[in-house]
Design a protein around this motif. Structure first.
Motif, PDB file in Angstrom:
ATOM      1  N   GLY A 165       1.105   3.942  -2.982  1.00  0.00           N
ATOM      2  CA  GLY A 165       0.745   5.318  -2.682  1.00  0.00           C
ATOM      3  C   GLY A 165       1.840   6.275  -3.127  1.00  0.00           C
ATOM      4  N   GLY A 210       1.413   8.929  -5.928  1.00  0.00           N
ATOM      5  CA  GLY A 210       1.577  10.316  -5.534  1.00  0.00           C
ATOM      6  C   GLY A 210       2.384  11.099  -6.566  1.00  0.00           C
ATOM      7  N   THR A 267       0.826  -1.197   0.000  1.00  0.00           N
ATOM      8  CA  THR A 267       0.000   0.000   0.000  1.00  0.00           C
ATOM      9  C   THR A 267       0.863   1.250   0.000  1.00  0.00           C
ATOM     10  OG1 THR A 267      -1.403  -1.306   1.433  1.00  0.00           O
ATOM     11  CG2 THR A 267      -2.035   0.981   1.101  1.00  0.00           C
TER      12      THR A 267
END
Lengths: 102, 619
Positions: free
Chosen positions: B582, B586, B578
């Motif tokens: 991310g 991002g 995760t």
């Protein structure tokens, strides 16, 4: 009688030109102009359906007037933002406006 | 007063709460409060016992829980058995409380000690008063907790902390058995109440096999608590606790709770011959086994601990051979003389600044006369010398075994009698006879708070036997078995008394011959193999370590690795995925308006293309 498809093709071409302008030009004014172009493509669609569409009625033309009005207001707000942006950042190059990033 | 017997455990509980809240400020007053509360409990218990002797059983319960059609009640009950237990527990507890005032005087945490001690007294009294097995189980666990806290009272000593853990874990095995037994009994009879459950069993509503299983499960609890073979290993180690604790918990009261448990659930055992035989054999084997270890041990408290295990074995043996009264009679007398022996040992240990090795004692007869005399009385009592308490109770036990007629059991019981007298007199001679071998200057008595409890207990150790002897027609038997149908209680005649006395005298004589001068007997050179085996306690601890502890540790370590790498690994892996996703996602968030627009358009086109492809609009 001009075919409905011709109007739709014109609108599609106009929309794509506008979209291209929005996605590629760096100058914010041009981008705003391109957006107007896209809106007008939609207007052509609405008017075309209104007069020679399968369920022709006046609603499409009324809606076009609405779109033109809202577009005028939007252009005014957009230009105001643009000026404010220029005053703050001394540039309206869209590539340099990247404060909102990760 | 008998209607208000529930007040008895509440007095020590009140003291516990006071000490818990304000112990640090009270400091010097802490022992006084504790002693006063237990003294109150003792007075009330005496009154209750008197009223019960003159009156009848009293029981009062309130509904606690309703589960479907079943009511679970809480309350108390004063029967012949537990009114006697109340008296014994509060009497010993009171004397131990008084004794501890001097014994623990130098300890900065004396208020904590008294807090635990009063809490234990509360729990033990609650256990005794319980009218149903569920309530008994709750208090059963509480006394176990108190035992843990008090054994580990000097937790900064590694041995004490380890011993506390060991005591807790080993008795836990028995507790699980007890819990299983309770659940099975409840399942079979639909009640936790003694009366209702036993009535159902006696009416034959429960199958014979089931009764045996239930009785054996409950007996497992008793084996754990009363330190019977093979769960005896915790009791000798529990001697790491302060000596008054050993006297109260690990000699007189808590360890006797196992015997008490068998006694209150006696109808179950009577209904199952197998269970009764198991009880008898476990008791007999434990009695001889522990007594033999006590022969060679050189720690004054551990000798007494093994002696306790052995005597508890005798009580179990008596119960297992239908000697209901004999077992409980021995429980009562043992509580007094074993508490006496422990407190006298505590007096010696105190005088020698906490040295417990009997090879460094000797010659204390002249230096500590009161302790020596009371210790001698305790020794005579436990050895079963006429006319002290132990003589009568041991004779009752032997009579029950003799009436049962099993030759093996009779042999083991007789052997235990000889061994008991031998190791107790060996201990006495090594500590008090001959010349002083220690390095502490001029050991001497420790004042009235130490000697008075000894004297009082010595009086009990001499006289407690007279509640159950021929001249008053075995009074205790009439009291204990009134209204109960536990079969005929055997009585020994003169012949049996003479034999038991002879056996005890033989043991004592042998001890005098070998250790009369207080010095080494040289037995370890003569029979080194036997001595070695006994000195290492039959290697039971080592066997448990090899067979149970070490494989378990290996397995646990394996599980730790599995937990660390596989379970934790999976969790961490999910987290890492995760997190990385991310971070990568991002980076796409670059603030470029036109990139966003392009992606949206591409997505929109892809969506439209997908819809058209699926619905076939391109066709």
């Amino acid at each position: 009688m001009v075919s409905l498809n011709l109007f739709l093709a014109l609108a599609a071409i106009l929309f794509c030109i506008g979209l291209y302008g929005v996605l590629t030009r760096r100058h914010l004014v041009i981008i705003l102009v391109s957006i107007e172009l896209m809106l007008n493509a939609v207007n052509i669609n609405l008017v075309a359906f209104s007069s020679i569409g399968p369920f022709a009625n006046i609603t499409g033309q009324v809606f076009t007037i609405f779109v033109i009005t809202v577009a005028a207001a939007e252009a005014a707000v957009g230009l105001a933002i643009l000026i404010a942006l220029y005053r703050n950042r001394s540039s309206i190059d869209v590539i340099k406006q990247d404060l909102l990033r990760w | 007063m008998i209607q208000n017997a529930w007040l008895i455990p509440l007095l020590p509980l009140a003291a516990f709460v006071i000490l818990l809240l304000g112990g640090r400020q009270l400091k010097q007053a802490a022992p006084v409060i504790a002693i006063a509360s237990v003294a109150g409990a003792f007075v009330l218990s005496s009154v209750v016992l008197m009223e019960r002797i003159g009156g009848d059983t009293f029981a009062a319960t309130v509904r606690w829980l309703t589960i479907g059609p079943v009511d679970v009640t809480m309350g108390f009950e004063v029967t012949a058995l537990n009114s006697l237990m109340l008296f014994v527990v509060t009497a010993v507890s009171l004397l131990v409380h008084i004794f501890s005032k001097r014994y623990m005087a130098e300890d900065g945490r004396i208020h904590v000690f008294y807090g635990y001690l009063t809490f234990f007294t509360f729990s033990m009294l609650g256990l005794v008063l319980a009218p149903n097995l569920l309530q008994l189980f709750i208090f059963w666990e509480l006394v176990g907790l108190c035992s843990f806290l008090l054994v580990g009272f000097w937790y900064f000593k590694k041995e004490a902390a380890d011993a506390a853990k060991k005591a807790f874990l080993v008795t836990r095995i028995g507790d699980v058995g007890l819990l299983v037994g309770l659940v099975l009994l409840f399942n079979a009879t639909g009640s936790f109440e003694y009366g209702a459950a036993f009535a159902a069993v006696e009416a034959g509503e429960v199958s014979g096999t089931m009764v045996t299983v239930i009785a054996l499960c409950i007996f497992l609890g008793a084996v754990g608590k009363s330190a019977q073979f093979p769960l005896h290993v915790w009791l000798p180690d529990a001697m790491e606790g302060p000596t008054p604790v050993s006297a109260l918990i690990h000699a007189a009261t808590m360890v006797a709770a196992g015997v008490y448990l068998v006694a209150v659930t006696y109808p179950l055992f009577l209904a199952s011959g197998t269970a009764l035989t198991v009880v008898a054999y476990t008791g007999a084997i434990t009695a001889v086994f522990a007594a033999s270890i006590a022969l060679v041990n050189t720690d004054i408290k551990r000798v007494l601990a093994y002696s306790t295990v052995s005597q508890l074995g005798l009580m179990m043996l008596a119960l297992g051979t239908a000697g209901y009264v004999a077992g409980l009679f021995h429980l009562m007398t043992h509580a007094f003389f074993k508490a006496l022996l422990f407190l006298a040992a505590g007096s010696v240990i105190l005088a020698l600044h906490h040295r417990q090795d009997i090879t460094r004692m000797g010659g204390l007869w002249h230096r500590m006369r009161t302790t020596a005399v009371t210790f001698l009385i305790g020794t005579l009592a436990i050895a079963g010398i006429f006319p002290l308490a132990g003589f009568w109770s041991k004779e009752a036990v032997l009579a029950a075994v003799w009436a049962n007629g099993d030759v093996v059991l009779i042999t083991l019981a007789a052997l235990t009698t000889v061994l008991t007298a031998f190791y107790m007199f060996r201990l006495f001679f090594r500590v008090f006879a001959g010349t002083y071998r220690g390095d502490v200057e001029a050991p001497a008595e420790n004042g009235k708070t130490v000697t008075v409890p000894l004297i009082v207990l010595a009086v009990f150790a001499v006289t407690a036997g007279f509640v159950h002897f021929p001249l008053n027609g075995y009074w205790l038997e009439g009291f204990m078995t009134a209204g109960l149908n536990y079969g005929d209680q055997a009585h020994g005649g003169l012949g049996l008394a003479a034999v038991s006395l002879l056996l005890a005298a033989a043991g004592a004589g042998l001890a005098w011959r070998l250790y009369g001068k207080g010095e080494e007997s040289g037995m370890q050179e003569k029979v080194p193999a036997v001595h070695h085996l006994l000195e290492n306690k039959y290697y039971i601890d080592e066997i448990y370590a090899a067979v149970i502890v070490r494989p378990l540790m290996t397995l646990s370590r394996l599980f730790v690795e599995v937990d660390r790498w596989i379970i934790d690994g999976a969790v961490n892996f999910t987290g890492a995925i995760t997190f990385r996703t991310g971070r990568q996602a991002g980076k796409q968030h670059n603030g470029q308006l036109q990139t966003y627009g392009l992606v949206s358009v591409a997505g929109g086109i892809a969506l439209i293309a997908a819809v058209f492809a699926v619905r076939g609009y391109f066709g």
